[in-house]
Scaffold this active site. Structure first.
Site, PDB file in Angstrom:
ATOM      1  N   ASP A  13       0.989  -1.181   0.066  1.00 28.28           N
ATOM      2  CA  ASP A  13      -0.134   0.090   0.083  1.00 28.28           C
ATOM      3  C   ASP A  13       0.987   1.083   0.109  1.00 28.28           C
ATOM      4  OD1 ASP A  13      -2.352   1.633   0.584  1.00 28.28           O
ATOM      5  OD2 ASP A  13      -1.636   1.693   2.547  1.00 28.28           O
ATOM      6  N   ASP A  15      -0.037   4.977   1.332  1.00 31.99           N
ATOM      7  CA  ASP A  15      -0.353   5.696   2.355  1.00 31.99           C
ATOM      8  C   ASP A  15      -0.300   5.225   3.863  1.00 31.99           C
ATOM      9  OD1 ASP A  15      -1.018   7.893   0.652  1.00 31.99           O
ATOM     10  OD2 ASP A  15      -3.256   7.399   0.939  1.00 31.99           O
TER      11      ASP A  15
END
Length: 163
Positions: A13, A15
């Site tokens: 991922d 963020d």
């Protein structure tokens, strides 16, 4: 003794996993480079988590295939920042758009020919970990300090032990 079982694809991922912010709320894209540093539109310094650049470089050198799965609505900003950080060379697959991460991983399966069981995934959100664990992906929940070498090692060991 046999080689430890290794993931065919390691997925991250963005963020709060590779960088310490939400790209769609905490910074203001577009970003730009000045004197070797990256700044957003308001001239706020933008940096990844400290160990991430070395981790990505090391994994790439070791021959691992890497991917990004991000459900951000700031698609252009996320892609631009990946380029500015010079990370494009590391990621074979990128799925960056809003929606369920299960869809992102289905696209990885289609593009790579790998199964969910062949993948290792790092994310800071429990819902994504739960959804993808149910599909057979080995998942590691990323705490507030982002991906570290220690966490990567934990992930590789967990993947290997699933054998």
């Amino acid at each position: 003794m046999s080689e430890p079982r290794k993931p065919k694809l390691i997925v991250f991922d963005l963020d709060y996993t590779l960088w310490p912010f939400w790209i769609d709320t905490h910074i203001t894209p577009p970003c730009h480079q000045k004197n070797g540093k990256i700044y957003d539109m308001r001239n706020q310094l933008v940096k990844p988590f400290p160990e991430v650049p070395e981790i990505l470089s090391d994994l790439h050198k070791q021959g691992f295939e890497l991917a990004i799965a991000s459900r951000t609505s700031e698609i252009q900003g996320a892609n631009q920042l990946v380029k500015l950080l010079n990370w494009d060379k590391y990621f074979k697959y990128k799925e960056i758009y809003p929606g369920c991460k299960v869809k992102h991983f289905s696209k990885f399966c289609e593009a790579s020919g790998y199964k969910h069981e062949d993948m290792l995934f790092f994310d800071d959100e429990q819902r994504n970990i739960r959804d993808l664990s149910e599909k057979g992906v080995t998942c590691i929940l990323v705490p507030g300090e982002g991906v570290t070498k220690k966490l990567l090692e934990k992930g590789l060991q967990k993947f290997s032990s699933k054998g």
